[in-house]
Design a protein around this motif. Structure first.
Motif, PDB file in Angstrom:
ATOM      1  N   LYS A  32      -4.153   5.302  -8.283  1.00  0.00           N
ATOM      2  CA  LYS A  32      -3.196   4.976  -7.117  1.00  0.00           C
ATOM      3  C   LYS A  32      -2.033   4.294  -7.984  1.00  0.00           C
ATOM      4  O   LYS A  32      -2.168   3.478  -8.840  1.00  0.00           O
ATOM      5  CB  LYS A  32      -3.769   3.821  -6.267  1.00  0.00           C
ATOM      6  CG  LYS A  32      -2.748   3.043  -5.076  1.00  0.00           C
ATOM      7  CD  LYS A  32      -3.388   2.325  -4.241  1.00  0.00           C
ATOM      8  CE  LYS A  32      -4.586   2.784  -3.222  1.00  0.00           C
ATOM      9  NZ  LYS A  32      -4.056   3.699  -2.351  1.00  0.00           N
ATOM     10  N   ALA A  33      -0.930   4.580  -7.618  1.00  0.00           N
ATOM     11  CA  ALA A  33       0.473   4.353  -8.408  1.00  0.00           C
ATOM     12  C   ALA A  33       0.943   3.457  -7.466  1.00  0.00           C
ATOM     13  O   ALA A  33       1.285   3.820  -6.350  1.00  0.00           O
ATOM     14  CB  ALA A  33       1.122   5.629  -8.728  1.00  0.00           C
ATOM     15  N   GLN A  34       1.826   2.438  -8.207  1.00  0.00           N
ATOM     16  CA  GLN A  34       2.846   1.563  -7.421  1.00  0.00           C
ATOM     17  C   GLN A  34       4.097   1.887  -8.484  1.00  0.00           C
ATOM     18  O   GLN A  34       4.149   1.740  -9.504  1.00  0.00           O
ATOM     19  CB  GLN A  34       2.462   0.228  -7.516  1.00  0.00           C
ATOM     20  CG  GLN A  34       3.376  -0.757  -6.907  1.00  0.00           C
ATOM     21  CD  GLN A  34       3.211  -2.106  -7.196  1.00  0.00           C
ATOM     22  OE1 GLN A  34       2.179  -2.573  -7.610  1.00  0.00           O
ATOM     23  NE2 GLN A  34       3.893  -3.026  -6.205  1.00  0.00           N
ATOM     24  N   TRP A  35       5.243   2.523  -7.760  1.00  0.00           N
ATOM     25  CA  TRP A  35       6.329   2.997  -8.184  1.00  0.00           C
ATOM     26  C   TRP A  35       7.195   2.107  -8.575  1.00  0.00           C
ATOM     27  O   TRP A  35       7.676   1.064  -7.823  1.00  0.00           O
ATOM     28  CB  TRP A  35       6.965   4.009  -7.074  1.00  0.00           C
ATOM     29  CG  TRP A  35       5.738   5.219  -6.947  1.00  0.00           C
ATOM     30  CD1 TRP A  35       5.046   5.336  -6.011  1.00  0.00           C
ATOM     31  CD2 TRP A  35       5.750   6.196  -7.713  1.00  0.00           C
ATOM     32  NE1 TRP A  35       4.208   6.284  -6.154  1.00  0.00           N
ATOM     33  CE2 TRP A  35       4.779   7.040  -7.444  1.00  0.00           C
ATOM     34  CE3 TRP A  35       6.144   6.684  -9.248  1.00  0.00           C
ATOM     35  CZ2 TRP A  35       4.150   8.091  -7.855  1.00  0.00           C
ATOM     36  CZ3 TRP A  35       5.720   7.807  -9.615  1.00  0.00           C
ATOM     37  CH2 TRP A  35       4.697   8.385  -9.184  1.00  0.00           C
ATOM     38  N   PHE A  36       8.127   2.604  -9.830  1.00  0.00           N
ATOM     39  CA  PHE A  36       9.393   1.793 -10.261  1.00  0.00           C
ATOM     40  C   PHE A  36      10.401   2.686  -9.932  1.00  0.00           C
ATOM     41  O   PHE A  36      10.338   3.850 -10.110  1.00  0.00           O
ATOM     42  CB  PHE A  36       9.362   1.524 -11.787  1.00  0.00           C
ATOM     43  CG  PHE A  36       8.340   0.388 -12.221  1.00  0.00           C
ATOM     44  CD1 PHE A  36       8.963  -0.756 -12.588  1.00  0.00           C
ATOM     45  CD2 PHE A  36       7.117   0.542 -12.486  1.00  0.00           C
ATOM     46  CE1 PHE A  36       8.257  -1.829 -12.839  1.00  0.00           C
ATOM     47  CE2 PHE A  36       6.231  -0.110 -12.969  1.00  0.00           C
ATOM     48  CZ  PHE A  36       6.826  -1.831 -13.175  1.00  0.00           C
ATOM     49  N   TYR A  37      11.642   2.112  -9.672  1.00  0.00           N
ATOM     50  CA  TYR A  37      12.525   2.975  -9.024  1.00  0.00           C
ATOM     51  C   TYR A  37      13.922   2.555 -10.128  1.00  0.00           C
ATOM     52  O   TYR A  37      13.909   1.419 -10.235  1.00  0.00           O
ATOM     53  CB  TYR A  37      13.209   2.845  -7.569  1.00  0.00           C
ATOM     54  CG  TYR A  37      12.305   3.354  -6.720  1.00  0.00           C
ATOM     55  CD1 TYR A  37      12.062   4.894  -6.674  1.00  0.00           C
ATOM     56  CD2 TYR A  37      11.303   2.729  -6.184  1.00  0.00           C
ATOM     57  CE1 TYR A  37      11.181   5.297  -5.646  1.00  0.00           C
ATOM     58  CE2 TYR A  37      10.201   3.303  -5.303  1.00  0.00           C
ATOM     59  CZ  TYR A  37      10.220   4.727  -5.133  1.00  0.00           C
ATOM     60  OH  TYR A  37       9.340   5.150  -4.299  1.00  0.00           O
ATOM     61  N   ARG A  38      14.559   3.710 -10.447  1.00  0.00           N
ATOM     62  CA  ARG A  38      15.876   3.376 -11.019  1.00  0.00           C
ATOM     63  C   ARG A  38      16.802   3.359 -10.126  1.00  0.00           C
ATOM     64  O   ARG A  38      16.787   3.991  -9.029  1.00  0.00           O
ATOM     65  CB  ARG A  38      16.105   4.789 -11.924  1.00  0.00           C
ATOM     66  CG  ARG A  38      15.113   4.677 -13.144  1.00  0.00           C
ATOM     67  CD  ARG A  38      15.567   6.343 -13.933  1.00  0.00           C
ATOM     68  NE  ARG A  38      15.304   7.310 -13.208  1.00  0.00           N
ATOM     69  CZ  ARG A  38      14.032   8.201 -13.312  1.00  0.00           C
ATOM     70  NH1 ARG A  38      13.222   7.794 -14.362  1.00  0.00           N
ATOM     71  NH2 ARG A  38      13.824   9.226 -12.649  1.00  0.00           N
TER      72      ARG A  38
END
Length: 76
Positions: A32-38
């Motif tokens: 399960k991934a928690q996303w970082f955004y640019r």
């Protein structure tokens, strides 16, 4: 742990934090991934991304992904 994931095109890889590891009913390894955004990943800022700090923002969005899409560990 923070990781880099394979992008579908020639863009830079995606960055996510691993929340948990698990196996599917077919015993496939997933996480399960928690996303970082640019800045350029966020549609509203896309045309103004050059004005935004180059750092990434941790989102509340999480989803499940196959373990094989991990490219590398990210060291901050």
């Amino acid at each position: 742990m923070t990781i880099c994931l394979q992008a579908e095109d020639d863009s830079p890889g995606y960055i996510a934090r691993i929340v948990e590891f698990f196996e599917t009913a077919d015993q496939e390894p997933y996480f399960k991934a928690q996303w970082f955004y640019r800045a350029e990943d966020i549609v509203i800022y896309k045309e103004n991304a050059h004005f935004i700090d180059k750092g990434r923002v941790l989102s509340g969005i999480q989803d499940d992904n196959p373990l094989k899409c991990i490219v590398s560990k990210v060291i901050w």
